[in-house]
Write a protein that holds these residues in place. Sequence first.
Motif, PDB file in Angstrom:
ATOM      1  N   LYS A 170       3.095  10.579  -3.224  1.00 25.06           N
ATOM      2  CA  LYS A 170       3.076  10.127  -1.825  1.00 25.06           C
ATOM      3  C   LYS A 170       4.194   9.123  -1.557  1.00 25.06           C
ATOM      4  N   ALA A 171       4.397   8.202  -2.497  1.00 21.34           N
ATOM      5  CA  ALA A 171       5.464   7.215  -2.340  1.00 21.34           C
ATOM      6  C   ALA A 171       6.828   7.900  -2.304  1.00 21.34           C
ATOM      7  N   VAL A 282       1.730   0.274  -3.830  1.00 24.23           N
ATOM      8  CA  VAL A 282       0.485   1.031  -3.981  1.00 24.23           C
ATOM      9  C   VAL A 282      -0.692   0.056  -4.077  1.00 24.23           C
ATOM     10  N   ASP A 283      -1.753   0.329  -3.361  1.00 23.23           N
ATOM     11  CA  ASP A 283      -3.079  -0.312  -3.419  1.00 23.23           C
ATOM     12  C   ASP A 283      -3.722  -0.283  -2.051  1.00 23.23           C
ATOM     13  N   GLY A 284      -3.157  -1.094  -1.115  1.00 24.35           N
ATOM     14  CA  GLY A 284      -3.743  -1.157   0.216  1.00 24.35           C
ATOM     15  C   GLY A 284      -4.588  -2.390   0.447  1.00 24.35           C
ATOM     16  N   ALA A 299       5.821   0.923   3.464  1.00 23.14           N
ATOM     17  CA  ALA A 299       4.724   1.871   3.264  1.00 23.14           C
ATOM     18  C   ALA A 299       3.859   1.382   2.119  1.00 23.14           C
ATOM     19  N   VAL A 300       2.551   1.624   2.254  1.00 19.57           N
ATOM     20  CA  VAL A 300       1.593   1.267   1.207  1.00 19.57           C
ATOM     21  C   VAL A 300       0.713   2.484   0.938  1.00 19.57           C
ATOM     22  N   ILE A 334      -2.106   7.017   3.019  1.00 17.82           N
ATOM     23  CA  ILE A 334      -0.881   6.221   2.938  1.00 17.82           C
ATOM     24  C   ILE A 334      -0.712   5.521   4.281  1.00 17.82           C
ATOM     25  N   PHE A 335      -0.378   4.237   4.243  1.00 18.08           N
ATOM     26  CA  PHE A 335      -0.259   3.440   5.459  1.00 18.08           C
ATOM     27  C   PHE A 335       1.205   3.106   5.735  1.00 18.08           C
TER      28      PHE A 335
END
Length: 349
Positions: A170-171, A282-284, A299-300, A334-335
Amino acid sequence: MKRLIYLVFGLIVLLMLQGCTSREEGSVPAPSIDSEAPPAISEWLKSSASSVNPEKPITLGFSQLGSESAWRLANTASVQDAAAESGIHLIIENAEQSQTKQFEAIRSFIQMKVDVIAIAPVVESGWEDILLEIKQAGIPAVILDRSVNVKDTSLFVTTIGSNLYEEGVKAGKYLIDRMRNQPGPIRIAELQGTKGSTPSIQRGEGFRSIIAAREDMVITQSAPADFTEEMGREVMRTFLDVPAKERPQVLFAHNDDMALGAIESIEEAGLRPGIDIIVISVDGSRKALQQLAAGKLNAVVECNPLLGPQLMQTAKEIMAGRTLPKRMVPPEDIFTQERAAEEISKRKF
């Protein structure tokens, strides 16, 4: 006539006295449940008496790998809260990033004869022997959050946790889309987690599998920063301590804490995180989403730490003798900056 009446009265009294004497000398059985109650009631009373003590609760021994990040603290709290809600007796040991301490905790769980052992492994390798000890003790094992690299997967029942490789994918996809109109070369710095850990390995592999589509995207700097904000800050300083033309244009951090530390170092260097250097993590966590809303993160990728309810349900299913899938993955997202503000209030960590 009076004599006859007195004689009859005397005989009646004598007979009554003899009856009383015979009852006192004889044995009259005392009433009992078995002899006096109807059979159905008797059996019900017996079964009720035998079930007065409540069923013994499930005992779960959990070897948590540490408390290195906001994600890990939320993961621990989720397990503790879910155990309390489900009535499971939880024994938790913090390994403080040491596999040796994890082995010690697991052996103590075996000695205690817990019902189920759950492990969040520090690293992937070196688990074969200790998992065999657990199996030989007749205790089912569950792997939480991360993975173990063993040939015999029958040594554990199931793994509960994110698809870490997909998080890296995703990243990578976000970056490819974000930089689609920017010519290369594009220099990427990578903050890895704990060396040898599953997230560090799989997130890196997933990310590389995507950016490989562009030969002009190159990871020029990569180093472990142990998933901590402090190490993220320190390692990022070394990444930036190069001539300007060699500085990274992109940072991929394997978790939020390292990204947050790196953002401080980027600003110390007089650069603008999110603009001069694209930052992906990554985490959120709530803190990361706040930085995302502020434009300092781009992006996260979500990694859900709230695995406690799934773990408790898994323990119950195991003890009930039910078959479980070998892997259970929670839904994740993904944010981006556009969605950050609406998501902040929803975060539980």
